[in-house]
Motif scaffolding. Structure first.
Motif, PDB file in Angstrom:
ATOM      1  N   ASP A 195      -2.452  -0.318   7.435  1.00 33.93           N
ATOM      2  CA  ASP A 195      -1.323  -0.891   7.421  1.00 33.93           C
ATOM      3  C   ASP A 195      -0.138  -0.065   6.323  1.00 33.93           C
ATOM      4  O   ASP A 195       0.928  -0.352   6.080  1.00 33.93           O
ATOM      5  CB  ASP A 195      -1.137  -2.300   6.997  1.00 33.93           C
ATOM      6  N   ALA A 196      -0.782   1.141   6.049  1.00 35.82           N
ATOM      7  CA  ALA A 196      -0.008   2.076   4.832  1.00 35.82           C
ATOM      8  C   ALA A 196       0.739   2.936   5.636  1.00 35.82           C
ATOM      9  O   ALA A 196       0.410   3.332   6.605  1.00 35.82           O
ATOM     10  CB  ALA A 196      -0.993   2.672   3.962  1.00 35.82           C
ATOM     11  N   PRO A 197       2.075   3.474   5.100  1.00 31.51           N
ATOM     12  CA  PRO A 197       2.642   4.367   5.793  1.00 31.51           C
ATOM     13  C   PRO A 197       2.040   5.722   5.718  1.00 31.51           C
ATOM     14  O   PRO A 197       1.373   6.071   4.702  1.00 31.51           O
ATOM     15  CB  PRO A 197       3.935   4.278   4.976  1.00 31.51           C
ATOM     16  N   LYS A 198       2.181   6.549   6.732  1.00 34.66           N
ATOM     17  CA  LYS A 198       1.125   7.742   7.058  1.00 34.66           C
ATOM     18  C   LYS A 198       2.146   8.823   7.696  1.00 34.66           C
ATOM     19  O   LYS A 198       2.716   8.609   8.284  1.00 34.66           O
ATOM     20  CB  LYS A 198       0.016   7.247   7.811  1.00 34.66           C
ATOM     21  N   VAL A 199       1.913   9.858   6.764  1.00 34.52           N
ATOM     22  CA  VAL A 199       2.357  11.259   7.529  1.00 34.52           C
ATOM     23  C   VAL A 199       1.391  12.092   8.322  1.00 34.52           C
ATOM     24  O   VAL A 199       0.240  12.100   7.364  1.00 34.52           O
ATOM     25  CB  VAL A 199       2.964  11.995   6.021  1.00 34.52           C
ATOM     26  N   GLY A 200       1.730  12.317   9.405  1.00 36.32           N
ATOM     27  CA  GLY A 200       0.749  12.825  10.215  1.00 36.32           C
ATOM     28  C   GLY A 200       0.980  13.948  11.230  1.00 36.32           C
ATOM     29  O   GLY A 200       2.453  14.362  10.805  1.00 36.32           O
ATOM     30  N   TRP A 201       0.623  14.206  12.056  1.00 41.99           N
ATOM     31  CA  TRP A 201       0.974  15.239  13.012  1.00 41.99           C
ATOM     32  C   TRP A 201       0.534  15.195  14.455  1.00 41.99           C
ATOM     33  O   TRP A 201      -0.255  14.216  14.676  1.00 41.99           O
ATOM     34  CB  TRP A 201       0.752  16.734  12.557  1.00 41.99           C
ATOM     35  N   LYS A 250       0.823  -1.115   0.048  1.00 40.80           N
ATOM     36  CA  LYS A 250      -0.113   0.019   0.082  1.00 40.80           C
ATOM     37  C   LYS A 250       0.750   1.436   0.219  1.00 40.80           C
ATOM     38  O   LYS A 250       1.758   1.190   0.573  1.00 40.80           O
ATOM     39  CB  LYS A 250      -0.883   0.156   1.141  1.00 40.80           C
ATOM     40  N   PRO A 251       0.523   2.257  -0.805  1.00 44.66           N
ATOM     41  CA  PRO A 251       1.253   3.425  -0.909  1.00 44.66           C
ATOM     42  C   PRO A 251       0.948   4.454   0.380  1.00 44.66           C
ATOM     43  O   PRO A 251      -0.093   4.398   1.192  1.00 44.66           O
ATOM     44  CB  PRO A 251       0.702   4.157  -2.204  1.00 44.66           C
ATOM     45  N   GLY A 252       2.048   5.098   0.698  1.00 43.14           N
ATOM     46  CA  GLY A 252       2.022   6.172   1.890  1.00 43.14           C
ATOM     47  C   GLY A 252       1.194   7.296   1.353  1.00 43.14           C
ATOM     48  O   GLY A 252       0.773   7.430   0.263  1.00 43.14           O
ATOM     49  N   PHE A 253       0.606   7.984   2.351  1.00 46.95           N
ATOM     50  CA  PHE A 253      -0.047   9.367   2.488  1.00 46.95           C
ATOM     51  C   PHE A 253       0.038  10.166   3.364  1.00 46.95           C
ATOM     52  O   PHE A 253       0.623   9.890   4.549  1.00 46.95           O
ATOM     53  CB  PHE A 253      -1.503   8.828   2.259  1.00 46.95           C
ATOM     54  N   VAL A 254      -0.475  11.389   2.713  1.00 49.94           N
ATOM     55  CA  VAL A 254      -0.447  12.497   4.071  1.00 49.94           C
ATOM     56  C   VAL A 254      -1.777  12.477   4.588  1.00 49.94           C
ATOM     57  O   VAL A 254      -2.737  12.620   3.761  1.00 49.94           O
ATOM     58  CB  VAL A 254       0.050  13.879   3.442  1.00 49.94           C
ATOM     59  N   VAL A 255      -2.143  12.527   5.910  1.00 51.68           N
ATOM     60  CA  VAL A 255      -3.453  12.940   6.574  1.00 51.68           C
ATOM     61  C   VAL A 255      -4.137  13.921   5.823  1.00 51.68           C
ATOM     62  O   VAL A 255      -3.458  15.128   5.437  1.00 51.68           O
ATOM     63  CB  VAL A 255      -3.408  13.126   7.973  1.00 51.68           C
ATOM     64  N   THR A 256      -5.469  13.888   5.765  1.00 52.30           N
ATOM     65  CA  THR A 256      -6.062  14.965   5.136  1.00 52.30           C
ATOM     66  C   THR A 256      -6.297  16.388   5.622  1.00 52.30           C
ATOM     67  O   THR A 256      -6.493  17.298   5.026  1.00 52.30           O
ATOM     68  CB  THR A 256      -7.670  14.509   4.949  1.00 52.30           C
ATOM     69  N   ASP A 257      -5.801  16.521   7.083  1.00 52.98           N
ATOM     70  CA  ASP A 257      -5.973  17.732   7.698  1.00 52.98           C
ATOM     71  C   ASP A 257      -4.581  18.220   7.792  1.00 52.98           C
ATOM     72  O   ASP A 257      -4.360  19.207   8.529  1.00 52.98           O
ATOM     73  CB  ASP A 257      -6.513  17.695   8.988  1.00 52.98           C
ATOM     74  N   MET A 258      -3.764  17.750   6.732  1.00 56.93           N
ATOM     75  CA  MET A 258      -2.466  18.318   6.659  1.00 56.93           C
ATOM     76  C   MET A 258      -2.098  18.795   5.257  1.00 56.93           C
ATOM     77  O   MET A 258      -1.027  18.633   4.587  1.00 56.93           O
ATOM     78  CB  MET A 258      -1.266  17.240   7.377  1.00 56.93           C
ATOM     79  N   THR A 259      -3.014  19.703   4.858  1.00 57.25           N
ATOM     80  CA  THR A 259      -2.618  20.220   3.294  1.00 57.25           C
ATOM     81  C   THR A 259      -1.695  21.015   3.277  1.00 57.25           C
ATOM     82  O   THR A 259      -1.143  21.339   2.029  1.00 57.25           O
ATOM     83  CB  THR A 259      -4.064  20.814   3.026  1.00 57.25           C
TER      84      THR A 259
END
Length: 241
Positions: free
Chosen positions: A212-218, A95-104
């Protein structure tokens, strides 16, 4: 959380197994080329290969083990390739990584004033550490501790490069923050959010398909998380591509 809660951080037991080693610099360059990162950075594949070959053959690199792999990371300057472009290149469980929706505004998180970046499109980081021993510390607690140890906190883009080259560095219950990147408000004060890279549980706005995907968040700068360490390095240095 009260101020008293923030004075004496304690960390859960860290894993005793060492972190997986990074590939040799030539293999790291090949990985970035395979992913098209060189094109995003406005570089040719030859420039990337030449850089890796030159710094990998230098005496300082030989002393550090860079030529054969280890804890030396090849990074692209964040001005060339931002976090939003790197995150989707991560893979875990297919699964590809992604950035959380509230971190535009993820690409507006810039290096802290205390973080000196080489003035070059490509550079190396040495002495990488995931900071497991600081799990359950807050960013506000971890930053001065790292500074006192003469360590430099990783930028978000550097953390993404690390996971791109060695996906196994991101483990459940042993993920990490990248507090070298912070966002400044219009008045000059730091935004309270601090970026991190972890593994999605597929809940809430992430969506079940992203489990299980890599996630960029805060996370908030004053909050603690038992499963987040603080990634850092001993040094950054440039080379001549």
């Amino acid at each position: 959380m009260t101020q008293a809660d923030l004075t004496s951080p304690t960390s859960p037991t860290s894993p005793t197994t060492p972190l997986p080693l990074l590939p040799a610099l030539g293999a790291q360059a090949a990985r970035l080329i395979e992913l098209g990162v060189h094109e995003l950075a406005g570089l040719s594949a030859a420039e990337l290969r030449d850089f890796a070959g030159a710094v990998g053959a230098a005496p300082a690199a030989e002393d550090s083990g860079a030529g054969a792999g280890g804890d030396v990371l090849l990074a692209v300057h964040p001005d060339r390739v931002p976090a939003s472009a790197l995150a989707p290149l991560l893979r875990r469980e297919g699964k590809p990584g992604f950035v959380v929706t509230d971190m535009t505004d993820v690409d507006r998180f810039a290096p802290l004033g205390t973080v000196a970046l080489p003035d070059a499109p490509l550079y190396l980081l040495t002495g990488l550490d995931r900071g497991d021993r600081m799990a359950n510390w807050s960013p506000d607690e971890a930053l001065p501790a790292l500074t006192a140890e003469a360590r430099t906190p990783l930028l978000l883009t550097e953390g993404l490069h690390w996971v791109l080259q060695q996906p196994r560095v991101l483990e459940r219950n042993h993920c990490f923050m990248t507090i070298g990147s912070r966002l400044r408000k219009a008045n000059g004060a730091l935004d309270a959010r601090t970026p991190a890279i972890w593994i999605s549980n597929g809940t809430g706005r992430d969506g079940r398909e992203r489990r299980d995907a890599p996630k960029v968040g805060w996370c908030w700068a004053g909050n603690r998380h038992t499963w987040l360490g603080f990634a850092s390095a001993t040094d950054r240095r440039a080379g001549t591509p």
